[in-house]
Structure formats: C-alpha cells, structure tokens
Design an enzyme around this catalytic site. Structure first.
Site, PDB file in Angstrom:
ATOM      1  N   HIS A 197       0.364   4.298  -2.640  1.00 31.25           N
ATOM      2  CA  HIS A 197       0.064   5.661  -2.197  1.00 31.25           C
ATOM      3  C   HIS A 197       1.192   6.627  -2.518  1.00 31.25           C
ATOM      4  CE1 HIS A 197      -3.570   5.073   0.678  1.00 31.25           C
ATOM      5  NE2 HIS A 197      -3.582   4.166  -0.276  1.00 31.25           N
TER       6      HIS A 197
ATOM      7  N   HIS B 229      -5.983  -5.822  -2.791  1.00 33.12           N
ATOM      8  CA  HIS B 229      -6.802  -5.989  -1.594  1.00 33.12           C
ATOM      9  C   HIS B 229      -7.035  -7.456  -1.260  1.00 33.12           C
ATOM     10  CE1 HIS B 229      -8.649  -1.643  -1.715  1.00 33.12           C
ATOM     11  NE2 HIS B 229      -7.371  -1.672  -1.398  1.00 33.12           N
TER      12      HIS B 229
ATOM     13  N   ARG C 290       0.835  -1.213   0.000  1.00 28.34           N
ATOM     14  CA  ARG C 290       0.000   0.000   0.000  1.00 28.34           C
ATOM     15  C   ARG C 290       0.868   1.260   0.000  1.00 28.34           C
ATOM     16  NH1 ARG C 290      -3.101   2.595   4.629  1.00 28.34           N
ATOM     17  NH2 ARG C 290      -4.835   3.715   3.662  1.00 28.34           N
TER      18      ARG C 290
ATOM     19  N   ASN D 292      -4.050   8.658   4.338  1.00 25.55           N
ATOM     20  CA  ASN D 292      -2.866   8.118   5.013  1.00 25.55           C
ATOM     21  C   ASN D 292      -2.875   8.292   6.520  1.00 25.55           C
ATOM     22  OD1 ASN D 292      -1.774   7.500   2.467  1.00 25.55           O
ATOM     23  ND2 ASN D 292      -0.768   9.490   2.308  1.00 25.55           N
TER      24      ASN D 292
END
Length: 320
Positions: A67, A195, A63, A95
């Site tokens: 991001h 995911h 992740r 975040n």
C-alpha cells in the site's frame, strides 16, 4: 605522526562513504553494509519477535509495503500522520481502520537508530525489509532487498483512494491498475499471491459471497456465517485456508472457486491469467521464485534517492 595520518585517511574515507551514500541515485542491497551493517539484523529481530507474538502481523507488514508503493512510489508516505499540511493516507478507503503494523515500524526504527548511532536508515527501507522478513518468518522465500530509498515529505489520501486496487475489480481493471505502476500480468498474479497470508474484513468480500456466481456454494455459506448481509463489517475471514503460512493454497482455492475477494477470483475466471494461477496452484517453487522477483520489482517503484526527500527521525512525522 603515522597514527594521526591513518586516522585522517580513515576519517576522509568515512566521510566519502557517507557522501556517496547520501547522493546515490540507485538502489543497492549493500547500501548500508559499511555505514551500519547492524541495521538489517536489527530489523529482522524485531519482525521475528512481532510475528512470534501475532502471526497475522506478518501479513500486515507485507500489506503495508504494498500500500505504500502503490501511492507515488515506495517512500513511506503511508506512515505519515495527518497534520495541517499532510493529508494522511491512513484514512484512505483501502487503509482506514484496516492497515496495521505502524507500532512495529516505530519499534524497528528505534532499534535500528540505536544500533546505527543515528538516524541513517530510511523508514521506506524499513518497510521494504520488514515485508521481506515477514514473508520469510511465515515460511516464504527470501530475496535481496535493494536499499537506499529516502522518505517523502508529503502524502496523498486522494492518490491512495485512486491507485490502491479495491477488492471488487475485474481482471481488465486489475491489469490496468498494475500496468500504471509498471507491473505486468505475471507481477499481478504473483503479488496477488501475497493473499496466501492474512485476513480480510467482511466489508471487502460481502458482495462476492452474496452476489457472485463463480463461487463454490459451500464456501459461500461458510463465509456468510461470519459476514451477514448488514453489520459485522470488520469481522475477519482468512484469505486462504492457511493464513499464517506462505504456501500455494491461495491459488488452489481459486481453482476451486473459493477465492475470498472478487479481485482474487478474477485471476481465474476465463481470462489470460488462468494458466499462471493453475501453474502456481501445483508449483510452490515457481510461485515463490516469481513472488520474490515481483516484490523486488514493486519495491523499485519511483523511489526517492540521492538528495530527494529525507531520512525521517520519526516515521510518522516529517523532520522539522
């Protein structure tokens, strides 16, 4: 005399190699092969150790890369702490109090610099390789990570708030969000398959389990047990039934209307991505292949190369 000449030639070759590396404007999996072949094995060792201690860390490192890349490219801007001149992305809405793995990146950086004898591997490359090694450690596919990224000297909390896709988006908004990054619908579905690993906080799926209609009622009831209408915002739920294993159950969940996030279920809700979700739900090999290809594509978003940016000595701070 011959020995001195040989040493001189070797020195020239090393300097040429370093200069070429510093000025390279394209990424390559072999970027560190000659200047520090120990770098990638060192990253792998630290990642495997971190995942062994906490399986969830693998999803967190994956992740972190996602991001980072969605905010002005894959440049390690997400790692920068707030200063008088840096508006840290760590406190952006997607975040804040949820992005993790900074300590692991710090440890990797320390180990790699020790192996290489100096700070030669960028924090951006460390984040990209750590994401790949995390996926492999949790049973997923491997891929060659193109390397040679340099680190940004700025961050943007505003861009993070605007460009990292929130969990309430419908399919058209998701497609547009990914398109802005040069990613297509296949990339959207494949990368959303990340995911298959990890957990989400109650605040990100509360609206779905209480208000969405395209959700399995038993599944919704199960999630409500740990996610009340108010409070418990940081309570966790797995994004799929096997959150520490890279498999296709994330997509099987969508077929059964058990996507945890609204943006997850949006991929299978009568739109143009339905068929790809169904394909991945029964074909782990196809998903794994497409996921690896899309990870490479995502890792190529606007990298800093050549003499752009810098190689940070401390991943949390710009070099003085």
């Amino acid at each position: 005399m011959a020995l001195k000449y040989s040493f001189f030639v070797l020195l020239v070759l090393v300097m040429f190699s370093l200069a070429s590396m510093a000025l390279s404007d394209s990424l390559s999996p072999s970027f560190y092969n000659h200047v520090c072949p120990q770098a990638l094995p060192a990253i792998k060792r630290v990642v495997e150790d971190a995942v062994r201690k906490e399986r969830r860390m693998g999803a967190s490192l994956l992740r972190l890369h996602f991001h980072d890349c969605f905010v002005n490219g894959c440049d390690a801007s997400i790692l920068l702490d707030k200063t008088a001149t840096i508006d840290s992305e760590k406190t952006a809405i997607p975040n804040n109090n949820s992005i993790r793995g900074f300590d692991v990146i710090d440890k990797i950086k320390s180990e790699v610099d020790k192996c290489c004898g100096r700070s030669i591997v960028s924090c951006a490359d460390i984040v990209a390789v750590a994401a790949r090694d995390s996926v492999v450690a949790l049973g997923g596919p491997t891929w060659e990570v193109p390397l040679g990224r340099r680190d940004s000297t700025t961050a943007s909390r505003t861009t993070a708030n605007n460009d990292i896709p929130p969990p309430f988006l419908d399919l058209p908004a998701l497609i547009n969000n990914f398109k802005k990054q040069g990613l297509d619908e296949k990339d959207l579905v494949a990368l959303s398959g990340g995911h298959t690993l990890g957990f989400a906080q109650c605040s990100t799926f509360r609206n779905r389990i209480y208000n969405d209609t395209n959700i399995d009622s038993t599944f919704a009831s199960q999630r409500k047990a740990n996610c009340p209408r108010s409070g418990g915002n940081t309570n966790l739920a797995p994004l799929d039934p096997t959150p520490a294993l890279f498999d296709s159950k994330y997509f099987s969940n969508l077929v059964s209307k058990k996507g945890l996030l609204h943006s997850d279920q949006a991929l299978l809700n009568g739109g143009q991505t339905d068929n790809l979700v169904k394909k991945y739900s029964t074909n782990l090999g196809s998903f794994s292949k497409d996921f690896a290809e899309s990870m490479i594509k995502m890792g190529n978003i606007k990298p800093l190369t050549g003499n752009q940016g810098q190689i940070r000595v401390n991943c949390r701070k710009v070099n003085v």
